[in-house]
Each structure stands twice: as structure tokens, then as C-alpha cells.
Design a protein around this motif. Structure first.
Motif, PDB file in Angstrom:
ATOM      1  N   PHE A  12       0.874  -1.269  -0.206  1.00  0.00           N
ATOM      2  CA  PHE A  12      -0.087  -0.003  -0.017  1.00  0.00           C
ATOM      3  C   PHE A  12       0.891   1.146   0.069  1.00  0.00           C
ATOM      4  O   PHE A  12       0.320   2.264  -0.825  1.00  0.00           O
ATOM      5  N   THR A  13       1.785   1.225   0.900  1.00  0.00           N
ATOM      6  CA  THR A  13       2.938   2.345   0.662  1.00  0.00           C
ATOM      7  C   THR A  13       3.401   2.618  -0.773  1.00  0.00           C
ATOM      8  O   THR A  13       3.544   3.736  -1.150  1.00  0.00           O
ATOM      9  N   ASN A  14       3.885   1.500  -1.349  1.00  0.00           N
ATOM     10  CA  ASN A  14       4.385   1.805  -2.719  1.00  0.00           C
ATOM     11  C   ASN A  14       3.207   2.173  -3.792  1.00  0.00           C
ATOM     12  O   ASN A  14       3.523   3.173  -4.474  1.00  0.00           O
ATOM     13  N   MET A  15       2.050   1.668  -3.452  1.00  0.00           N
ATOM     14  CA  MET A  15       1.037   2.192  -4.350  1.00  0.00           C
ATOM     15  C   MET A  15       0.570   3.627  -4.131  1.00  0.00           C
ATOM     16  O   MET A  15       0.363   4.266  -4.988  1.00  0.00           O
ATOM     17  N   TYR A  16       0.583   4.178  -2.966  1.00  0.00           N
ATOM     18  CA  TYR A  16       0.346   5.419  -2.660  1.00  0.00           C
ATOM     19  C   TYR A  16       1.486   6.506  -3.194  1.00  0.00           C
ATOM     20  O   TYR A  16       1.100   7.245  -3.701  1.00  0.00           O
ATOM     21  N   LYS A  17       2.753   5.995  -3.185  1.00  0.00           N
ATOM     22  CA  LYS A  17       3.840   6.805  -4.027  1.00  0.00           C
ATOM     23  C   LYS A  17       3.570   6.738  -5.451  1.00  0.00           C
ATOM     24  O   LYS A  17       3.777   7.944  -5.924  1.00  0.00           O
ATOM     25  N   LYS A  18       3.101   5.723  -5.880  1.00  0.00           N
ATOM     26  CA  LYS A  18       2.883   5.810  -7.387  1.00  0.00           C
ATOM     27  C   LYS A  18       1.673   6.503  -7.753  1.00  0.00           C
ATOM     28  O   LYS A  18       1.749   7.245  -8.807  1.00  0.00           O
ATOM     29  N   VAL A  19       0.715   6.629  -7.008  1.00  0.00           N
ATOM     30  CA  VAL A  19      -0.514   7.757  -7.004  1.00  0.00           C
ATOM     31  C   VAL A  19      -0.058   8.934  -7.066  1.00  0.00           C
ATOM     32  O   VAL A  19      -0.554   9.775  -7.852  1.00  0.00           O
ATOM     33  N   LEU A  20       0.639   9.127  -6.078  1.00  0.00           N
ATOM     34  CA  LEU A  20       1.141  10.659  -5.911  1.00  0.00           C
ATOM     35  C   LEU A  20       2.069  10.895  -6.953  1.00  0.00           C
ATOM     36  O   LEU A  20       1.998  12.191  -7.405  1.00  0.00           O
ATOM     37  N   ILE A  21       2.909  10.107  -7.439  1.00  0.00           N
ATOM     38  CA  ILE A  21       3.646  10.655  -8.577  1.00  0.00           C
ATOM     39  C   ILE A  21       2.855  10.821  -9.889  1.00  0.00           C
ATOM     40  O   ILE A  21       3.099  11.664 -10.559  1.00  0.00           O
ATOM     41  N   LEU A  22       1.935   9.774 -10.198  1.00  0.00           N
ATOM     42  CA  LEU A  22       1.046  10.006 -11.201  1.00  0.00           C
ATOM     43  C   LEU A  22       0.350  11.384 -11.225  1.00  0.00           C
ATOM     44  O   LEU A  22       0.145  12.172 -12.112  1.00  0.00           O
TER      45      LEU A  22
END
Length: 172
Positions: A12-22
């Protein structure tokens, strides 16, 4: 005793980072494309912008930005740009004998004289009868903007007619 499984938290932490980058990427792309829109402004404001430019080599870029297109009928060494409403800009660089660089731009527009005078006043120009730089042979109302820290002066002479002609003069 076994180790706790944190794999789902890492996921979930990695997914949040990816969403934030997008999201940040999306905002940056939108901001970049928002900056390329052509802006339509009154011709007097474009004239003032051109006169404020330091280098005449930057004039074409400003003209294109404000919707003026190059005219292919311009003679060698001169430049003509026109917009869709019939306004046109013409310039040629010249030098005086004493090596001062004087730039003159002619700007023709159907914009009313009162609207032009109002725009010049908003841009810090003042009506004058004795500008530092002048073309005595041109009859019209003179507006000047002086730089208080140097000998530089910008003068705009409004010559009424159909269309009105603005003579923009700058001495460096």
C-alpha cells in the motif's frame, strides 16, 4: 514466534507513492500546456510590450505569442506582422551617427485613440510635449516613459487616421 508480515503495508505504501507521482505528473503536464495558449490583448498593450523588449530579435516571438503572423511581402531587412483584426506591426533597426541605437516600430491599428491613450496611461506612460526621443515630422500626441535611473526613454506618438498609427521609439 514468527516475524509479523508487513508485506501488505509495503504494498500500500508503494501504491500511494505511485499514485502521488501520477498526480504530480498530471498536474505538471496540465500546467505546461496551459502556458502555451495564445493570448488576445488590445493592440496598444502589444505595442508597449514590444517597446519594452531589449532586443529586436525577440519581437517575432512576442508577435507570434499575441496572434500576429509574419507577412511575406516585407522587404529585405524589414519585418511586418499582422493579426486577424487588421492591426499590423512594422520595424527596422537603425543607428544614428553617434552610435546610439534607436529602434523605431510602426504599429497600425483600428483601436480608438481614447482606448490607446487609456492603455498607455495604464502602462505608466505620460502625455508630453517635449519627449527625450522624438520624430518632429510626425504630427500626433506624444506619450513618454522614462527610466529614472538612466538616460533611456520610450516614446509613443499616436498619429490619428484610418487606421491609427503608433510610432514607437526607444533609445538605448
Amino acid at each position: 514466534m514468527s516475524e509479523p508480515d508487513f508485506s501488505h503495508e509495503i504494498y500500500f505504501t508503494n501504491m500511494y507513492k505511485k499514485v502521488l507521482i501520477l498526480i504530480i505528473s498530471f498536474l505538471c503536464v496540465n500546467f505546461i500546456f496551459a502556458q502555451v495558449k495564445k493570448v488576445k490583448v488590445e493592440p496598444a498593450f502589444v505595442a508597449v510590450k514590444l517597446l519594452d523588449m531589449v532586443e529586436s530579435k525577440d519581437y517575432p516571438e512576442v508577435c507570434l505569442y499575441y496572434g500576429y503572423q509574419p507577412d511575406s511581402t516585407a522587404a529585405e531587412g524589414s519585418h511586418i506582422y499582422t493579426d486577424s483584426k487588421g492591426s499590423s506591426v512594422y520595424w527596422i533597426d537603425s543607428h544614428t551617427e553617434d552610435s546610439d541605437s534607436i529602434h523605431e516600430i510602426k504599429f497600425r491599428t483600428s483601436q480608438s485613440v481614447s482606448a490607446i491613450e487609456s492603455a498607455l496611461t495604464q502602462c505608466g506612460y505620460k502625455k508630453t510635449t517635449t519627449p527625450k526621443v522624438d520624430i518632429p515630422s510626425v504630427n500626433g500626441t506624444r506619450f513618454e516613459k522614462r527610466n529614472k535611473y538612466s538616460d533611456r526613454s520610450r516614446v509613443i506618438i499616436i498619429q490619428p487616421g484610418s487606421p491609427n498609427t503608433l510610432h514607437l521609439i526607444r533609445k538605448r
